[in-house]
Design a protein around this motif. Structure first.
Motif, short mmCIF file in Angstrom:
data_model
loop_
_atom_site.label_atom_id
_atom_site.label_comp_id
_atom_site.label_asym_id
_atom_site.label_seq_id
_atom_site.Cartn_x
_atom_site.Cartn_y
_atom_site.Cartn_z
N UNK A 137 -34.90 22.85 1.54
CA UNK A 137 -35.18 22.90 2.80
C UNK A 137 -35.70 21.58 3.25
N UNK A 138 -36.21 20.95 2.35
CA UNK A 138 -36.67 19.57 2.63
C UNK A 138 -35.34 18.59 2.90
N UNK A 139 -34.34 18.52 2.16
CA UNK A 139 -33.26 17.86 2.34
C UNK A 139 -32.74 18.09 3.76
N UNK A 140 -32.67 19.52 3.96
CA UNK A 140 -31.81 20.14 5.17
C UNK A 140 -32.82 19.56 6.58
N UNK A 141 -33.95 19.34 6.51
CA UNK A 141 -34.75 18.98 7.27
C UNK A 141 -34.61 17.22 7.65
N UNK A 142 -34.46 16.61 6.36
CA UNK A 142 -33.92 15.28 6.57
C UNK A 142 -32.76 15.20 7.31
N UNK A 143 -31.84 15.99 6.88
CA UNK A 143 -30.52 15.76 7.63
C UNK A 143 -30.66 16.18 9.16
N UNK A 144 -31.49 17.00 9.32
CA UNK A 144 -31.55 17.37 11.08
C UNK A 144 -32.39 16.15 11.65
N UNK A 145 -33.13 15.42 10.98
CA UNK A 145 -33.79 14.46 11.59
C UNK A 145 -32.63 13.28 11.98
#
Length: 218
Positions: A137-145
């Motif tokens: 989820x942390x990785x996905x949030x970074x991608x979304x940013x």
């Protein structure tokens, strides 16, 4: 068989408290640097709060005072590196010395390549982001940013964007960009890593060529 990484509740990945005193900040820094050394020299499945405490020469209680578990430490280390990568990417995209989007694209890909080559713990950290559900989820949030940043740029017509929905294109471009990280998160021969980098670079450039042009400045 690879050891199964336990699931972690996302709520338990946040640091327990923000340190106010310099002594507390110094102790947190010791814990983070000790974890970095262990990630660089041992396998992830052998790292525990006890081994980190021993490496940092601090009591285990000091770790639990600020971090609820080892995954919260990984999260902080990963987010620090992601912020640095995103900062370097933003600087490239806004740098006037790059006159075409293709030049910027190559420079951005080289940022990712140098991170994987020069930072000995980025690869194991990224692997953790893939194999632990809540850390993913942390990785996905970074991608979304980064996708949001690109979408905002393209909504302004920069890079000669045309013919697509900025956010959708940005999300897909980000997934292609990070595919190189995903494919090389395990141990690979240097030759194969370089080949995968070339393929990811080509794939992203060809995808972006459907939507970006060099007709517009910026």
């Amino acid at each position: 068989m690879e050891p199964r990484v336990p699931l972690v509740n996302i709520a338990t990945l946040e640091r327990r408290t923000a340190p106010m005193q310099q002594r507390a900040r110094d102790r947190i820094d010791l814990v983070l640097k000790a974890t970095e050394r262990l990630l660089a020299t041992t396998t992830v499945d052998t790292i525990t709060t006890s081994s980190i405490a021993a490496e940092a020469d601090v009591p285990v209680s000091s770790i639990y005072r600020y971090f609820p578990n080892v995954f919260a430490i990984y999260k902080e280390l990963f987010e620090t590196r992601v912020a640095q990568i995103h900062g370097r990417i933003a600087k490239i995209l806004e740098d006037a010395q790059y006159t075409t989007w293709r030049e910027r694209h190559l420079a951005v890909m080289l940022v990712l390549r140098s991170t994987l080559s020069d930072d000995p713990i980025y690869r194991p950290l990224f692997h953790l982001m893939l194999t632990t559900r809540e850390l993913r989820i942390v990785k996905d949030q970074a991608n979304a940013q980064i996708a949001s940043y690109l979408a905002t740029r393209w909504e302004q017509g920069l890079d000669g964007f045309r013919g697509g929905t900025p956010l959708a294109v940005a999300r897909m471009a980000t997934e292609i960009f990070t595919s190189f990280e995903t494919l090389t998160s395990g141990e690979l021969q240097p030759e194969l890593t370089e080949q995968l980098f070339v393929e990811a670079t080509v794939a992203l450039e060809r995808y972006l060529s459907f939507y970006l042009t060099d007709d517009a400045a910026g």
